[in-house]
Design a protein around this motif. Structure first.
Motif, PDB file in Angstrom:
ATOM      1  N   UNK A  28       0.782  -1.228   0.000  1.00 45.58           N
ATOM      2  CA  UNK A  28       0.000   0.000   0.000  1.00 45.58           C
ATOM      3  C   UNK A  28       0.815   1.279   0.000  1.00 45.58           C
ATOM      4  N   UNK A  29       2.145   1.176  -0.165  1.00 44.15           N
ATOM      5  CA  UNK A  29       2.980   2.385  -0.258  1.00 44.15           C
ATOM      6  C   UNK A  29       3.135   2.786  -1.722  1.00 44.15           C
ATOM      7  N   UNK A  30       3.439   4.067  -1.947  1.00 50.77           N
ATOM      8  CA  UNK A  30       3.729   4.530  -3.307  1.00 50.77           C
ATOM      9  C   UNK A  30       5.062   5.277  -3.254  1.00 50.77           C
ATOM     10  N   UNK A  31       5.952   5.002  -4.225  1.00 46.43           N
ATOM     11  CA  UNK A  31       7.260   5.674  -4.231  1.00 46.43           C
ATOM     12  C   UNK A  31       7.758   5.831  -5.659  1.00 46.43           C
ATOM     13  N   UNK A  32       8.527   6.899  -5.850  1.00 46.43           N
ATOM     14  CA  UNK A  32       9.227   7.099  -7.119  1.00 46.43           C
ATOM     15  C   UNK A  32      10.658   6.607  -6.986  1.00 46.43           C
ATOM     16  N   UNK A  33      11.220   6.165  -8.113  1.00 51.08           N
ATOM     17  CA  UNK A  33      12.667   5.937  -8.217  1.00 51.08           C
ATOM     18  C   UNK A  33      13.152   6.895  -9.279  1.00 51.08           C
ATOM     19  N   UNK A 157      -0.661  -7.357  -6.095  1.00 53.94           N
ATOM     20  CA  UNK A 157      -0.459  -6.448  -4.955  1.00 53.94           C
ATOM     21  C   UNK A 157       0.612  -5.390  -5.211  1.00 53.94           C
ATOM     22  N   UNK A 158       1.391  -5.561  -6.310  1.00 55.42           N
ATOM     23  CA  UNK A 158       2.503  -4.656  -6.595  1.00 55.42           C
ATOM     24  C   UNK A 158       2.457  -4.208  -8.053  1.00 55.42           C
ATOM     25  N   UNK A 159       2.605  -2.900  -8.229  1.00 58.48           N
ATOM     26  CA  UNK A 159       2.602  -2.321  -9.574  1.00 58.48           C
ATOM     27  C   UNK A 159       3.944  -1.644  -9.820  1.00 58.48           C
ATOM     28  N   UNK A 160       4.616  -2.008 -10.925  1.00 58.15           N
ATOM     29  CA  UNK A 160       5.869  -1.358 -11.323  1.00 58.15           C
ATOM     30  C   UNK A 160       5.602  -0.558 -12.580  1.00 58.15           C
ATOM     31  N   UNK A 161       6.130   0.663 -12.641  1.00 62.70           N
ATOM     32  CA  UNK A 161       5.944   1.477 -13.844  1.00 62.70           C
ATOM     33  C   UNK A 161       7.281   2.069 -14.248  1.00 62.70           C
ATOM     34  N   UNK A 177      -1.039   9.578 -13.150  1.00 62.91           N
ATOM     35  CA  UNK A 177      -0.653   9.578 -11.736  1.00 62.91           C
ATOM     36  C   UNK A 177      -1.870   9.493 -10.815  1.00 62.91           C
ATOM     37  N   UNK A 178      -2.963  10.151 -11.223  1.00 56.81           N
ATOM     38  CA  UNK A 178      -4.202  10.058 -10.433  1.00 56.81           C
ATOM     39  C   UNK A 178      -4.655   8.608 -10.352  1.00 56.81           C
ATOM     40  N   UNK A 179      -4.530   7.884 -11.484  1.00 58.59           N
ATOM     41  CA  UNK A 179      -4.915   6.469 -11.492  1.00 58.59           C
ATOM     42  C   UNK A 179      -4.034   5.662 -10.540  1.00 58.59           C
ATOM     43  N   UNK A 180      -2.719   5.945 -10.566  1.00 56.00           N
ATOM     44  CA  UNK A 180      -1.818   5.224  -9.652  1.00 56.00           C
ATOM     45  C   UNK A 180      -2.228   5.480  -8.203  1.00 56.00           C
ATOM     46  N   UNK A 181      -2.547   6.721  -7.889  1.00 56.09           N
ATOM     47  CA  UNK A 181      -2.992   7.071  -6.533  1.00 56.09           C
ATOM     48  C   UNK A 181      -4.269   6.310  -6.166  1.00 56.09           C
ATOM     49  N   UNK A 185      -4.585   3.717  -3.171  1.00 56.18           N
ATOM     50  CA  UNK A 185      -5.499   3.899  -2.047  1.00 56.18           C
ATOM     51  C   UNK A 185      -6.322   2.653  -1.742  1.00 56.18           C
ATOM     52  N   UNK A 186      -6.404   1.714  -2.691  1.00 50.99           N
ATOM     53  CA  UNK A 186      -7.066   0.448  -2.383  1.00 50.99           C
ATOM     54  C   UNK A 186      -6.043  -0.628  -2.021  1.00 50.99           C
ATOM     55  N   UNK A 187      -4.799  -0.211  -1.696  1.00 54.57           N
ATOM     56  CA  UNK A 187      -3.848  -1.144  -1.094  1.00 54.57           C
ATOM     57  C   UNK A 187      -2.755  -1.675  -2.000  1.00 54.57           C
ATOM     58  N   UNK A 188      -2.719  -1.230  -3.266  1.00 53.27           N
ATOM     59  CA  UNK A 188      -1.670  -1.696  -4.178  1.00 53.27           C
ATOM     60  C   UNK A 188      -0.388  -0.905  -3.913  1.00 53.27           C
ATOM     61  N   UNK A 189       0.743  -1.607  -3.770  1.00 55.03           N
ATOM     62  CA  UNK A 189       2.044  -0.935  -3.654  1.00 55.03           C
ATOM     63  C   UNK A 189       2.478  -0.521  -5.053  1.00 55.03           C
ATOM     64  N   UNK A 190       2.972   0.717  -5.190  1.00 51.76           N
ATOM     65  CA  UNK A 190       3.310   1.252  -6.509  1.00 51.76           C
ATOM     66  C   UNK A 190       4.732   1.797  -6.499  1.00 51.76           C
ATOM     67  N   UNK A 191       5.553   1.331  -7.448  1.00 51.22           N
ATOM     68  CA  UNK A 191       6.924   1.835  -7.586  1.00 51.22           C
ATOM     69  C   UNK A 191       7.088   2.365  -9.008  1.00 51.22           C
ATOM     70  N   UNK A 192       7.406   3.656  -9.124  1.00 57.04           N
ATOM     71  CA  UNK A 192       7.424   4.329 -10.427  1.00 57.04           C
ATOM     72  C   UNK A 192       8.818   4.854 -10.724  1.00 57.04           C
ATOM     73  N   UNK A 193       9.464   4.351 -11.774  1.00 61.27           N
ATOM     74  CA  UNK A 193      10.748   4.912 -12.212  1.00 61.27           C
ATOM     75  C   UNK A 193      10.463   6.087 -13.132  1.00 61.27           C
TER      76      UNK A 193
END
Ligand code: ADP
Ligand code: ADP
Length: 219
Positions: A28-33, A157-161, A177-181, A185-193
Protein backbone atom coordinates in the motif's frame (compact mmCIF):
# COMPACT_ATOMS: atom_id res chain seq x y z
CA UNK A 1 6.15 -6.10 -0.14
CA UNK A 2 9.74 -5.29 -1.21
CA UNK A 3 12.80 -5.65 1.04
CA UNK A 4 16.28 -5.02 -0.37
CA UNK A 5 19.28 -5.58 1.91
CA UNK A 6 22.69 -4.58 0.55
CA UNK A 7 21.73 -5.56 -2.99
CA UNK A 8 24.25 -5.09 -5.80
CA UNK A 9 23.95 -5.88 -9.47
CA UNK A 10 26.88 -6.28 -11.83
CA UNK A 11 26.20 -7.13 -15.46
CA UNK A 12 28.45 -9.74 -17.03
CA UNK A 13 30.14 -7.23 -19.32
CA UNK A 14 29.73 -4.06 -17.27
CA UNK A 15 30.39 -2.30 -14.00
CA UNK A 16 28.10 -2.17 -10.97
CA UNK A 17 24.67 -1.05 -12.16
CA UNK A 18 23.45 -1.12 -8.52
CA UNK A 19 25.65 -0.81 -5.43
CA UNK A 20 24.65 -1.85 -1.92
CA UNK A 21 20.98 -0.88 -2.19
CA UNK A 22 18.81 -1.22 0.94
CA UNK A 23 15.18 -0.13 1.19
CA UNK A 24 11.72 -1.47 1.92
CA UNK A 25 8.40 -0.74 0.29
CA UNK A 26 5.39 -1.75 2.36
CA UNK A 27 2.07 -3.00 1.03
CA UNK A 28 0.00 0.00 0.00
CA UNK A 29 2.98 2.38 -0.26
CA UNK A 30 3.73 4.53 -3.31
CA UNK A 31 7.26 5.67 -4.23
CA UNK A 32 9.23 7.10 -7.12
CA UNK A 33 12.67 5.94 -8.22
CA UNK A 34 14.54 8.76 -9.88
CA UNK A 35 18.04 9.59 -11.11
CA UNK A 36 19.85 10.43 -14.34
CA UNK A 37 19.99 8.11 -17.31
CA UNK A 38 22.26 5.19 -16.40
CA UNK A 39 21.70 5.63 -12.63
CA UNK A 40 20.20 2.15 -12.30
CA UNK A 41 16.44 2.75 -12.36
CA UNK A 42 15.67 0.13 -15.03
CA UNK A 43 18.01 -2.35 -13.39
CA UNK A 44 16.19 -1.96 -10.07
CA UNK A 45 12.84 -2.58 -11.77
CA UNK A 46 14.28 -5.52 -13.73
CA UNK A 47 15.44 -7.18 -10.50
CA UNK A 48 12.00 -6.77 -8.95
CA UNK A 49 10.32 -8.05 -12.13
CA UNK A 50 12.57 -11.13 -12.12
CA UNK A 51 14.15 -10.18 -15.46
CA UNK A 52 17.64 -9.88 -13.91
CA UNK A 53 19.06 -11.47 -10.75
CA UNK A 54 20.88 -9.67 -7.94
CA UNK A 55 24.65 -10.33 -7.82
CA UNK A 56 24.93 -9.76 -4.07
CA UNK A 57 22.71 -9.04 -1.09
CA UNK A 58 19.20 -10.22 -0.30
CA UNK A 59 16.12 -9.13 -2.24
CA UNK A 60 12.66 -10.25 -1.09
CA UNK A 61 9.53 -9.42 -3.10
CA UNK A 62 6.10 -10.78 -2.16
CA UNK A 63 7.90 -13.22 0.12
CA UNK A 64 10.06 -14.55 -2.71
CA UNK A 65 13.86 -14.45 -2.41
CA UNK A 66 14.87 -13.21 -5.87
CA UNK A 67 18.22 -15.00 -5.83
CA UNK A 68 16.33 -18.30 -5.51
CA UNK A 69 13.69 -17.56 -8.12
CA UNK A 70 13.76 -20.53 -10.51
CA UNK A 71 12.81 -20.36 -14.18
CA UNK A 72 9.92 -22.69 -13.41
CA UNK A 73 8.52 -20.45 -10.66
CA UNK A 74 8.97 -17.22 -12.59
CA UNK A 75 5.52 -17.16 -14.28
CA UNK A 76 3.80 -17.61 -10.90
CA UNK A 77 5.98 -14.97 -9.30
CA UNK A 78 5.19 -12.52 -12.13
CA UNK A 79 1.45 -12.88 -11.56
CA UNK A 80 1.94 -10.93 -8.36
CA UNK A 81 3.36 -7.94 -10.24
CA UNK A 82 1.69 -5.59 -12.70
CA UNK A 83 4.13 -3.88 -15.06
CA UNK A 84 3.54 -0.69 -17.02
CA UNK A 85 5.96 0.30 -19.79
CA UNK A 86 6.63 3.68 -21.32
CA UNK A 87 5.72 2.40 -24.77
CA UNK A 88 2.84 0.36 -23.22
CA UNK A 89 3.61 -2.73 -25.37
CA UNK A 90 0.01 -3.33 -26.44
CA UNK A 91 -0.54 -5.92 -29.16
CA UNK A 92 -1.84 -4.05 -32.24
CA UNK A 93 -3.69 -7.02 -33.72
CA UNK A 94 -5.83 -7.50 -30.60
CA UNK A 95 -8.77 -5.42 -29.44
CA UNK A 96 -8.47 -3.32 -26.29
CA UNK A 97 -10.51 -5.92 -24.37
CA UNK A 98 -8.31 -8.79 -25.58
CA UNK A 99 -5.15 -6.89 -24.67
CA UNK A 100 -6.44 -6.32 -21.14
CA UNK A 101 -7.57 -9.97 -20.88
CA UNK A 102 -4.09 -11.34 -21.65
CA UNK A 103 -2.77 -11.71 -18.07
CA UNK A 104 -5.97 -13.54 -17.08
CA UNK A 105 -5.84 -15.86 -20.08
CA UNK A 106 -2.15 -16.60 -19.48
CA UNK A 107 -3.02 -17.42 -15.85
CA UNK A 108 -5.57 -19.96 -17.10
CA UNK A 109 -8.81 -18.05 -16.51
CA UNK A 110 -11.61 -18.42 -19.04
CA UNK A 111 -15.35 -17.97 -19.48
CA UNK A 112 -17.55 -15.03 -18.48
CA UNK A 113 -15.32 -14.24 -15.49
CA UNK A 114 -12.64 -12.93 -17.89
CA UNK A 115 -15.02 -10.52 -19.63
CA UNK A 116 -16.38 -9.32 -16.32
CA UNK A 117 -12.94 -8.54 -14.91
CA UNK A 118 -11.78 -6.91 -18.15
CA UNK A 119 -14.81 -4.59 -18.09
CA UNK A 120 -14.20 -3.78 -14.42
CA UNK A 121 -10.55 -2.89 -15.18
CA UNK A 122 -11.49 -0.77 -18.22
CA UNK A 123 -14.16 0.95 -16.16
CA UNK A 124 -11.58 1.93 -13.52
CA UNK A 125 -9.40 3.64 -16.14
CA UNK A 126 -12.41 5.28 -17.85
CA UNK A 127 -12.32 3.26 -21.08
CA UNK A 128 -15.39 1.08 -20.88
CA UNK A 129 -16.61 2.33 -24.25
CA UNK A 130 -13.41 1.30 -26.06
CA UNK A 131 -13.51 -2.45 -25.56
CA UNK A 132 -13.75 -3.31 -29.24
CA UNK A 133 -11.34 -0.64 -30.51
CA UNK A 134 -7.85 -1.52 -31.62
CA UNK A 135 -5.00 0.19 -29.76
CA UNK A 136 -4.02 2.28 -32.84
CA UNK A 137 -7.45 3.91 -32.83
CA UNK A 138 -6.75 5.38 -29.37
CA UNK A 139 -4.80 8.46 -28.28
CA UNK A 140 -1.45 8.08 -26.48
CA UNK A 141 -3.05 8.74 -23.11
CA UNK A 142 -5.78 6.20 -23.77
CA UNK A 143 -3.22 3.60 -24.83
CA UNK A 144 -1.32 4.14 -21.61
CA UNK A 145 -4.56 3.67 -19.64
CA UNK A 146 -5.18 0.38 -21.47
CA UNK A 147 -1.67 -0.63 -20.34
CA UNK A 148 -2.63 0.24 -16.76
CA UNK A 149 -5.86 -1.77 -17.01
CA UNK A 150 -3.88 -4.76 -18.32
CA UNK A 151 -1.30 -4.44 -15.52
CA UNK A 152 -4.02 -4.43 -12.87
CA UNK A 153 -6.68 -6.79 -14.25
CA UNK A 154 -5.30 -9.78 -12.32
CA UNK A 155 -5.19 -7.68 -9.12
CA UNK A 156 -1.49 -7.92 -8.33
CA UNK A 157 -0.46 -6.45 -4.96
CA UNK A 158 2.50 -4.66 -6.59
CA UNK A 159 2.60 -2.32 -9.57
CA UNK A 160 5.87 -1.36 -11.32
CA UNK A 161 5.94 1.48 -13.84
CA UNK A 162 9.00 2.31 -15.98
CA UNK A 163 8.83 5.94 -17.19
CA UNK A 164 5.04 5.65 -17.54
CA UNK A 165 4.59 9.30 -18.54
CA UNK A 166 7.62 9.56 -20.82
CA UNK A 167 5.52 10.02 -23.94
CA UNK A 168 2.65 12.01 -22.41
CA UNK A 169 2.00 15.72 -22.04
CA UNK A 170 1.71 17.15 -18.48
CA UNK A 171 -2.09 16.93 -18.34
CA UNK A 172 -2.16 13.26 -19.40
CA UNK A 173 0.75 12.53 -17.07
CA UNK A 174 -1.28 13.88 -14.16
CA UNK A 175 -4.20 11.70 -15.19
CA UNK A 176 -1.99 8.59 -15.17
CA UNK A 177 -0.65 9.58 -11.74
CA UNK A 178 -4.20 10.06 -10.43
CA UNK A 179 -4.91 6.47 -11.49
CA UNK A 180 -1.82 5.22 -9.65
CA UNK A 181 -2.99 7.07 -6.53
CA UNK A 182 -6.45 5.52 -6.86
CA UNK A 183 -5.00 2.01 -7.02
CA UNK A 184 -2.58 2.85 -4.23
CA UNK A 185 -5.50 3.90 -2.05
CA UNK A 186 -7.07 0.45 -2.38
CA UNK A 187 -3.85 -1.14 -1.09
CA UNK A 188 -1.67 -1.70 -4.18
CA UNK A 189 2.04 -0.93 -3.65
CA UNK A 190 3.31 1.25 -6.51
CA UNK A 191 6.92 1.83 -7.59
CA UNK A 192 7.42 4.33 -10.43
CA UNK A 193 10.75 4.91 -12.21
CA UNK A 194 10.75 8.44 -13.61
CA UNK A 195 13.00 11.39 -14.30
CA UNK A 196 10.09 13.79 -14.67
CA UNK A 197 11.03 16.16 -11.81
CA UNK A 198 8.03 18.43 -12.16
CA UNK A 199 5.68 15.50 -11.88
CA UNK A 200 7.51 13.96 -8.92
CA UNK A 201 7.39 17.26 -7.05
CA UNK A 202 3.72 17.66 -7.77
CA UNK A 203 2.94 14.18 -6.47
CA UNK A 204 4.67 14.82 -3.15
CA UNK A 205 5.37 11.10 -2.63
CA UNK A 206 8.35 9.18 -1.26
CA UNK A 207 11.28 9.40 -3.68
CA UNK A 208 14.30 7.11 -3.91
CA UNK A 209 17.15 8.78 -5.78
CA UNK A 210 19.83 6.70 -7.51
CA UNK A 211 23.17 8.11 -8.59
CA UNK A 212 25.62 5.90 -10.50
CA UNK A 213 24.05 2.80 -8.95
CA UNK A 214 23.94 4.04 -5.34
CA UNK A 215 20.87 5.03 -3.39
CA UNK A 216 21.77 8.59 -2.41
CA UNK A 217 18.49 9.71 -0.87
CA UNK A 218 15.15 8.32 0.27
CA UNK A 219 12.72 11.04 1.36
P1 ADP B 1 18.60 3.87 -15.88
O1 ADP B 1 17.36 3.06 -16.01
O2 ADP B 1 18.61 4.70 -14.63
O3 ADP B 1 18.89 4.66 -17.10
P2 ADP B 1 19.99 1.34 -16.09
O4 ADP B 1 19.55 0.48 -14.97
O5 ADP B 1 19.39 1.10 -17.42
O6 ADP B 1 19.83 2.88 -15.67
O7 ADP B 1 21.57 1.23 -16.24
C1 ADP B 1 22.48 1.27 -15.13
C2 ADP B 1 23.86 0.95 -15.64
O8 ADP B 1 23.93 -0.40 -16.03
C3 ADP B 1 24.30 1.75 -16.84
O9 ADP B 1 25.67 2.01 -16.71
C4 ADP B 1 24.01 0.82 -18.00
O10 ADP B 1 24.85 1.09 -19.09
C5 ADP B 1 24.32 -0.52 -17.40
N1 ADP B 1 23.55 -1.61 -18.01
C6 ADP B 1 22.21 -1.68 -18.11
N2 ADP B 1 21.85 -2.82 -18.70
C7 ADP B 1 23.00 -3.48 -18.96
C8 ADP B 1 23.27 -4.75 -19.54
N3 ADP B 1 22.32 -5.56 -19.97
N4 ADP B 1 24.58 -5.12 -19.63
C9 ADP B 1 25.56 -4.31 -19.19
N5 ADP B 1 25.35 -3.12 -18.62
C10 ADP B 1 24.09 -2.71 -18.52
P1 ADP C 1 15.73 -0.47 -23.02
O1 ADP C 1 15.22 0.48 -21.97
O2 ADP C 1 15.74 0.12 -24.41
O3 ADP C 1 15.15 -1.84 -22.95
P2 ADP C 1 17.88 -1.38 -21.44
O4 ADP C 1 17.01 -1.20 -20.25
O5 ADP C 1 18.30 -2.75 -21.83
O6 ADP C 1 17.27 -0.65 -22.71
O7 ADP C 1 19.16 -0.52 -21.23
C1 ADP C 1 19.13 0.66 -20.50
C2 ADP C 1 20.46 1.34 -20.57
O8 ADP C 1 21.53 0.39 -20.42
C3 ADP C 1 20.71 2.02 -21.90
O9 ADP C 1 21.36 3.23 -21.65
C4 ADP C 1 21.59 1.06 -22.65
O10 ADP C 1 22.44 1.74 -23.53
C5 ADP C 1 22.37 0.39 -21.55
N1 ADP C 1 22.73 -0.98 -21.90
C6 ADP C 1 21.90 -1.93 -22.27
N2 ADP C 1 22.56 -3.05 -22.55
C7 ADP C 1 23.86 -2.77 -22.33
C8 ADP C 1 25.07 -3.50 -22.45
N3 ADP C 1 25.07 -4.78 -22.86
N4 ADP C 1 26.23 -2.92 -22.13
C9 ADP C 1 26.25 -1.66 -21.72
N5 ADP C 1 25.14 -0.90 -21.58
C10 ADP C 1 23.98 -1.45 -21.90
Amino acid sequence: MIRFEHVSKRYANGGDALKDISFTLEAGEIAFVTGHSGAGKSTLLKLIAGIEKPSRGQALVNGQNLARLSRRRLPYYRRGIGIIFQDHKLLPELSVADNVALPLVVAGHHGPEVGRRVRAALDKVGLLGKERSTPQALSGGEQQRVGIARALVARPPLLLADEPTGNLDPELSREVMRLFRDFNQVGVAVLIASHDHALIEEMDARTLTLHAGSLVSDV
